[in-house]
Scaffold this motif. Sequence first.
Motif, PDB file in Angstrom:
ATOM      1  N   GLN A   1       0.817  -1.202   0.000  1.00 24.37           N
ATOM      2  CA  GLN A   1       0.000   0.000   0.000  1.00 24.37           C
ATOM      3  C   GLN A   1       0.856   1.259   0.000  1.00 24.37           C
ATOM      4  N   ASN A   2       2.101   1.151   0.422  1.00 24.55           N
ATOM      5  CA  ASN A   2       2.958   2.324   0.520  1.00 24.55           C
ATOM      6  C   ASN A   2       3.868   2.522  -0.675  1.00 24.55           C
ATOM      7  N   ILE A   3       3.879   1.585  -1.600  1.00 24.79           N
ATOM      8  CA  ILE A   3       4.693   1.751  -2.794  1.00 24.79           C
ATOM      9  C   ILE A   3       3.965   2.730  -3.699  1.00 24.79           C
ATOM     10  N   ASN A   4       4.587   3.862  -3.939  1.00 26.16           N
ATOM     11  CA  ASN A   4       3.943   4.922  -4.702  1.00 26.16           C
ATOM     12  C   ASN A   4       4.509   4.995  -6.109  1.00 26.16           C
ATOM     13  N   LEU A   5       3.873   4.316  -7.013  1.00 23.70           N
ATOM     14  CA  LEU A   5       4.203   4.438  -8.419  1.00 23.70           C
ATOM     15  C   LEU A   5       3.249   5.455  -9.014  1.00 23.70           C
ATOM     16  N   PHE A   6       3.603   6.020 -10.149  1.00 22.66           N
ATOM     17  CA  PHE A   6       2.676   6.967 -10.752  1.00 22.66           C
ATOM     18  C   PHE A   6       2.227   6.495 -12.126  1.00 22.66           C
ATOM     19  N   PHE A   7       1.053   6.989 -12.525  1.00 21.41           N
ATOM     20  CA  PHE A   7       0.486   6.692 -13.823  1.00 21.41           C
ATOM     21  C   PHE A   7       0.840   7.816 -14.786  1.00 21.41           C
ATOM     22  N   THR A   8       1.002   7.495 -16.047  1.00 24.58           N
ATOM     23  CA  THR A   8       1.145   8.520 -17.071  1.00 24.58           C
ATOM     24  C   THR A   8      -0.267   8.966 -17.483  1.00 24.58           C
ATOM     25  N   PRO A   9      -0.410  10.109 -18.139  1.00 17.30           N
ATOM     26  CA  PRO A   9      -1.730  10.512 -18.602  1.00 17.30           C
ATOM     27  C   PRO A   9      -2.396   9.464 -19.497  1.00 17.30           C
ATOM     28  N   THR A  10      -1.631   8.801 -20.338  1.00 12.92           N
ATOM     29  CA  THR A  10      -2.196   7.767 -21.207  1.00 12.92           C
ATOM     30  C   THR A  10      -2.776   6.627 -20.380  1.00 12.92           C
ATOM     31  N   GLN A  11      -2.046   6.166 -19.368  1.00 17.54           N
ATOM     32  CA  GLN A  11      -2.541   5.080 -18.520  1.00 17.54           C
ATOM     33  C   GLN A  11      -3.772   5.519 -17.739  1.00 17.54           C
ATOM     34  N   LEU A  12      -3.753   6.759 -17.242  1.00 20.91           N
ATOM     35  CA  LEU A  12      -4.872   7.254 -16.446  1.00 20.91           C
ATOM     36  C   LEU A  12      -6.129   7.383 -17.297  1.00 20.91           C
ATOM     37  N   LEU A  13      -6.000   7.924 -18.495  1.00 21.02           N
ATOM     38  CA  LEU A  13      -7.163   8.128 -19.353  1.00 21.02           C
ATOM     39  C   LEU A  13      -7.678   6.833 -19.955  1.00 21.02           C
ATOM     40  N   SER A  14      -6.842   5.803 -20.040  1.00 23.93           N
ATOM     41  CA  SER A  14      -7.309   4.527 -20.581  1.00 23.93           C
ATOM     42  C   SER A  14      -8.277   3.842 -19.621  1.00 23.93           C
ATOM     43  N   GLN A  15      -8.246   4.228 -18.338  1.00 20.99           N
ATOM     44  CA  GLN A  15      -9.182   3.665 -17.361  1.00 20.99           C
ATOM     45  C   GLN A  15     -10.561   4.284 -17.519  1.00 20.99           C
ATOM     46  N   GLN A  16     -10.659   5.501 -18.077  1.00 23.12           N
ATOM     47  CA  GLN A  16     -11.901   6.177 -18.408  1.00 23.12           C
ATOM     48  C   GLN A  16     -12.908   6.257 -17.268  1.00 23.12           C
ATOM     49  N   ALA A  17     -12.448   6.394 -16.067  1.00 25.95           N
ATOM     50  CA  ALA A  17     -13.375   6.506 -14.947  1.00 25.95           C
ATOM     51  C   ALA A  17     -12.767   7.373 -13.858  1.00 25.95           C
ATOM     52  N   ALA A  18     -13.618   8.148 -13.227  1.00 23.14           N
ATOM     53  CA  ALA A  18     -13.166   8.923 -12.075  1.00 23.14           C
ATOM     54  C   ALA A  18     -12.968   7.955 -10.918  1.00 23.14           C
ATOM     55  N   SER A  19     -11.969   8.223 -10.144  1.00 18.65           N
ATOM     56  CA  SER A  19     -11.661   7.328  -9.039  1.00 18.65           C
ATOM     57  C   SER A  19     -11.535   8.126  -7.754  1.00 18.65           C
ATOM     58  N   PRO A  20     -12.247   7.725  -6.697  1.00 19.37           N
ATOM     59  CA  PRO A  20     -12.081   8.412  -5.426  1.00 19.37           C
ATOM     60  C   PRO A  20     -10.758   8.020  -4.748  1.00 19.37           C
ATOM     61  N   LYS A  21     -10.095   7.017  -5.296  1.00 22.20           N
ATOM     62  CA  LYS A  21      -8.847   6.528  -4.738  1.00 22.20           C
ATOM     63  C   LYS A  21      -7.731   7.527  -5.047  1.00 22.20           C
ATOM     64  N   ARG A  22      -6.868   7.742  -4.066  1.00 21.70           N
ATOM     65  CA  ARG A  22      -5.741   8.656  -4.248  1.00 21.70           C
ATOM     66  C   ARG A  22      -4.673   7.969  -5.100  1.00 21.70           C
TER      67      ARG A  22
ATOM     68  N   GLY B   1      -3.194  12.919  -5.945  1.00 21.31           N
ATOM     69  CA  GLY B   1      -4.555  13.410  -5.748  1.00 21.31           C
ATOM     70  C   GLY B   1      -5.572  12.451  -6.311  1.00 21.31           C
ATOM     71  N   THR B   2      -6.715  13.004  -6.747  1.00 20.97           N
ATOM     72  CA  THR B   2      -7.806  12.190  -7.275  1.00 20.97           C
ATOM     73  C   THR B   2      -8.271  12.743  -8.612  1.00 20.97           C
ATOM     74  N   LEU B   3      -8.796  11.864  -9.443  1.00 21.55           N
ATOM     75  CA  LEU B   3      -9.353  12.264 -10.729  1.00 21.55           C
ATOM     76  C   LEU B   3     -10.842  12.499 -10.559  1.00 21.55           C
ATOM     77  N   GLY B   4     -11.283  13.707 -10.890  1.00 22.01           N
ATOM     78  CA  GLY B   4     -12.689  14.066 -10.729  1.00 22.01           C
ATOM     79  C   GLY B   4     -13.563  13.578 -11.870  1.00 22.01           C
ATOM     80  N   GLU B   5     -14.866  13.747 -11.696  1.00 18.07           N
ATOM     81  CA  GLU B   5     -15.842  13.340 -12.713  1.00 18.07           C
ATOM     82  C   GLU B   5     -15.623  14.074 -14.029  1.00 18.07           C
ATOM     83  N   ASP B   6     -15.138  15.311 -13.954  1.00 14.73           N
ATOM     84  CA  ASP B   6     -14.920  16.127 -15.148  1.00 14.73           C
ATOM     85  C   ASP B   6     -13.558  15.883 -15.785  1.00 14.73           C
ATOM     86  N   GLN B   7     -12.876  14.809 -15.376  1.00 14.77           N
ATOM     87  CA  GLN B   7     -11.561  14.415 -15.879  1.00 14.77           C
ATOM     88  C   GLN B   7     -10.473  15.430 -15.549  1.00 14.77           C
ATOM     89  N   ILE B   8     -10.693  16.254 -14.526  1.00 14.86           N
ATOM     90  CA  ILE B   8      -9.666  17.166 -14.027  1.00 14.86           C
ATOM     91  C   ILE B   8      -9.060  16.521 -12.791  1.00 14.86           C
TER      92      ILE B   8
END
Length: 139
Positions: A32-53, A109-116
């Motif tokens: 749970q503490n390993i903090n990897l990051f997503f690229t914009p391409t990976q994040l947008l391919s999920q196509q869903a807002a996530s309340p998860k940080r 942070g988190t991805l909002g419903e408006d993809q911001i």
Amino acid sequence: MIPKRRHRMYLVLTLLFGTALAVALVLYALRQNINLFFTPTQLLSQQAASPKRIRIGGLVRQGSIHRASVGDKLTVRFVVTDLEHEVVVQYTGVLPDLFREGQGVVASGTLGEDQIFIAEQILAKHDETYTPPGSINAT
């Protein structure tokens, strides 16, 4: 087998098993503490807002930084790109000194419903070249 060899074999096997078990437990505890990051391409391919940080990383697009003051708070909007896709990031707070256009950045942070992407923390990445303070030939 000779009892001495058998004893040594059991000792080696026990040490290997113990080491493997210790590594497995450490990785399980830190998953749970390993903090990897997503690229914009990976994040947008999920196509869903996530309340998860989560964390998003990439380059700050040239000309995309917009600052606005709301009361006593400084809100900044900028675009993070991986040169394929882009994500708009909004952050309220003081930015790191190394933050600028064309520079690498990691935002938590988190991805909002408006993809911001609503960032709670911004980390500016720096390049690998070291120039000592007061150096005349800074590149």
